[in-house]
Design a protein around this motif. Structure first.
Motif, short mmCIF file in Angstrom:
data_model
loop_
_atom_site.label_atom_id
_atom_site.label_comp_id
_atom_site.label_asym_id
_atom_site.label_seq_id
_atom_site.Cartn_x
_atom_site.Cartn_y
_atom_site.Cartn_z
N CYS A 44 43.58 28.87 31.40
CA CYS A 44 43.94 30.07 32.15
C CYS A 44 43.91 31.32 31.28
CB CYS A 44 45.34 29.90 32.76
SG CYS A 44 45.44 28.64 34.06
N VAL A 45 44.48 31.24 30.08
CA VAL A 45 44.53 32.41 29.20
C VAL A 45 43.14 32.77 28.71
CG1 VAL A 45 45.40 33.27 26.99
CG2 VAL A 45 46.91 31.96 28.50
N ALA A 48 41.25 34.41 31.57
CA ALA A 48 41.75 35.76 31.86
C ALA A 48 41.21 36.77 30.87
CB ALA A 48 43.28 35.76 31.84
N VAL A 49 41.27 36.44 29.58
CA VAL A 49 40.76 37.34 28.54
C VAL A 49 39.25 37.54 28.71
CG1 VAL A 49 40.39 37.63 26.05
CG2 VAL A 49 42.58 36.76 26.90
N TRP A 52 38.39 39.85 31.70
CA TRP A 52 38.68 41.26 31.45
C TRP A 52 37.62 41.86 30.53
CZ3 TRP A 52 41.79 44.73 33.67
CH2 TRP A 52 42.77 44.26 34.55
N PHE A 72 46.88 38.48 42.16
CA PHE A 72 47.76 37.99 41.09
C PHE A 72 48.55 36.77 41.57
CE2 PHE A 72 51.69 37.83 38.67
CZ PHE A 72 51.27 38.04 37.38
N ARG A 187 39.50 38.81 37.52
CA ARG A 187 40.43 39.41 36.56
C ARG A 187 41.88 39.17 36.96
NH1 ARG A 187 38.76 45.56 34.91
NH2 ARG A 187 37.63 45.08 32.99
N TYR A 188 42.21 39.49 38.19
CA TYR A 188 43.61 39.45 38.61
C TYR A 188 44.09 38.04 38.96
CZ TYR A 188 43.91 44.47 38.35
OH TYR A 188 43.94 45.76 37.87
N THR A 191 44.66 36.43 35.59
CA THR A 191 45.82 37.05 34.95
C THR A 191 47.09 36.43 35.52
OG1 THR A 191 44.66 39.14 34.57
CG2 THR A 191 47.06 39.20 34.55
N ALA A 194 47.33 32.89 34.11
CA ALA A 194 47.76 32.93 32.71
C ALA A 194 49.25 33.24 32.61
CB ALA A 194 46.95 33.98 31.95
N PHE A 195 49.73 34.14 33.45
CA PHE A 195 51.15 34.49 33.47
C PHE A 195 52.00 33.26 33.78
CE2 PHE A 195 54.93 35.80 35.86
CZ PHE A 195 55.53 36.67 34.96
#
Length: 305
Positions: A44-45, A48-49, A52, A72, A187-188, A191, A194-195
Motif C-alpha cells: 500500500c505504501v 501510494a508513493v 503520487w 480516500f 493517488r487518493y 493514500t 497506506a493510511f
C-alpha cells in the motif's frame, strides 16, 4: 472507441497475468520472509508513493473535495481490507485455493448491484450465484490442512471475504471514475490504503526475516516484483479496463488469475492436483457464465427495444 476497448482488454490481460503470478510470489514470501500484515503495508505504501510520483508527469483533471474524501475512504476500507484479508488468507492456504475465491468477484459484483443499485434479478442469475457459491463451499469444506496449507479452512474463509472487499472496490471505483481521472483515483485510494496500513501495523509489529537476517538476493527480487508489477502496474491498468469495459467483464478477467496461479503453483510445487479443487473451479466458472449469459440477454433485449 474500438481501439480504446482493445487497449482496455489488453490492459486487463497483462494486469491479471501479473496478479496470477503475484499469488505465487506472495506465497513464497509469506509468512517465512515477512508477515502478511507487513506485506500489505509495503504494497500500500509503495503504491501510494509511486502513484503520487507518476501523477507529477500526467495530466490531471480537477476533483472535488467530496470525490477525494470518497476515494480516500474507498482505499482505506476497500483496497486495504482486500489486501489485509487476502495476504493473511494466502499465508494459510494455497495459491490455487485463494485464486478460486478471486474468481467469485463477478458474483459479488452482481449481488452488490442487486442490493444497492436495483439490478434485475432473474432465475438464471440466481442459479448462477447458487452454483458459484456451491463451488466455493466445496473448496472450503473439503480442503484439508497440510504442509502446503497450514490452516486451509480459515485461510479460505479470509480469501472469500477479501473477494467481497475487492468487488466493492470495483463497483464504487467504476462510479467514481465517471467524475475523476484515473491517476487522481489511484493517488487518493492508495493514500487511504497506506493510511490504514500504517495505523494497524504497530499493533502487530514489524516482522520480516527478509530485513533482519543476512541479505539474500532472491527474496528481495521477489518482493520487488510484487511491489512493482502486481501492485503498481496492475492497479494502474485496472482503471483503464473499468473506464471502457463493464464492471462484470473486468471481474471476469479474474479467471486469468486462476489459470496463471494454477499452472504456476503446480510447476513450482506450491499446490497439488485435487479433483475437489478442479470441481470447485468448474462450478464457479459455470456459475459466473450463467450470470453473464443472463446479463447479455438483458442488454440485447434492451438494445432491440
Amino acid at each position: 472507441m474500438k481501439n480504446k476497448k482493445l487497449e482496455a482488454n489488453i490492459s486487463m490481460v497483462v494486469g491479471k497475468t501479473f496478479s496470477g503470478l503475484n499469488m505465487n510470489a506472495l506465497k513464497y514470501l509469506l509468512p517465512f520472509w515477512l508477515s502478511p500484515l507487513l506485506g500489505a503495508t509495503l504494497r500500500c505504501v509503495f503504491a501510494a508513493v509511486a502513484f503520487w510520483i507518476i501523477g507529477l508527469f500526467m495530466k490531471k483533471e480537477p476533483a472535488s473535495s467530496k470525490d477525494k474524501v470518497m476515494l480516500f475512504l474507498l482505499g482505506a476500507i476497500g483496497i486495504y481490507g482486500f489486501m489485509f484479508l487476502y495476504l493473511i488468507g494466502l499465508s494459510k492456504t494455497t495459491p490455487v485455493s485463494s485464486s478460486i475465491f478471486t474468481s467469485l468477484q463477478p458474483i459479488w459484483v452482481f449481488v452488490i448491484m442487486v442490493l444497492f443499485y436495483r439490478e434485475k434479478v432473474t432465475f438464471m442469475k440466481i442459479l448462477g450465484i447458487a452454483v458459484g457459491l456451491g463451488g466455493a463451499l466445496l473448496c472450503i469444506l473439503t480442503q484439508k490442512s497440510d504442509d502446503l496449507a497450514a490452516d486451509a479452512f480459515n485461510g479460505n474463509m479470509l480469501c472469500l471475504a477479501s473477494s467481497v472487499f475487492y468487488a466493492v472496490y470495483l463497483v464504487l471505483s467504476k462510479r467514481v471514475l465517471m467524475s475523476v481521472d484515473m491517476i487522481t483515483m489511484l493517488r487518493y485510494t492508495f493514500t487511504g490504503a497506506a493510511f490504514s496500513s500504517l495505523i494497524i501495523l504497530p499493533f502487530y509489529g514489524f516482522e520480516a526475516r527478509l530485513f533482519s537476517d543476512a541479505f539474500q538476493w532472491w527474496p528481495f527480487v521477489v518482493l520487488m516484483f510484487v511491489l512493482i508489477f502486481p501492485t503498481v502496474l496492475t492497479y494502474f491498468l485496472v482503471p483503464v479496463g473499468l473506464e471502457y469495459l463493464s464492471t462484470t467483464l473486468v471481474a471476469i478477467y479474474g479467471y486469468l488469475i486462476l489459470i496463471v496461479a494454477t499452472i504456476t503453483s503446480l510447476l513450482l510445487g506450491q499446490d497439488r492436483f485435487s479433483w475437489m479443487q478442479t470441481t470447485a473451479i468448474l462450478l464457479i466458472c459455470f456459475g459466473v457464465y450463467l450470470v453473464e449469459i443472463a446479463e447479455g440477454k438483458e442488454k440485447k433485449a434492451a438494445n432491440l427495444s
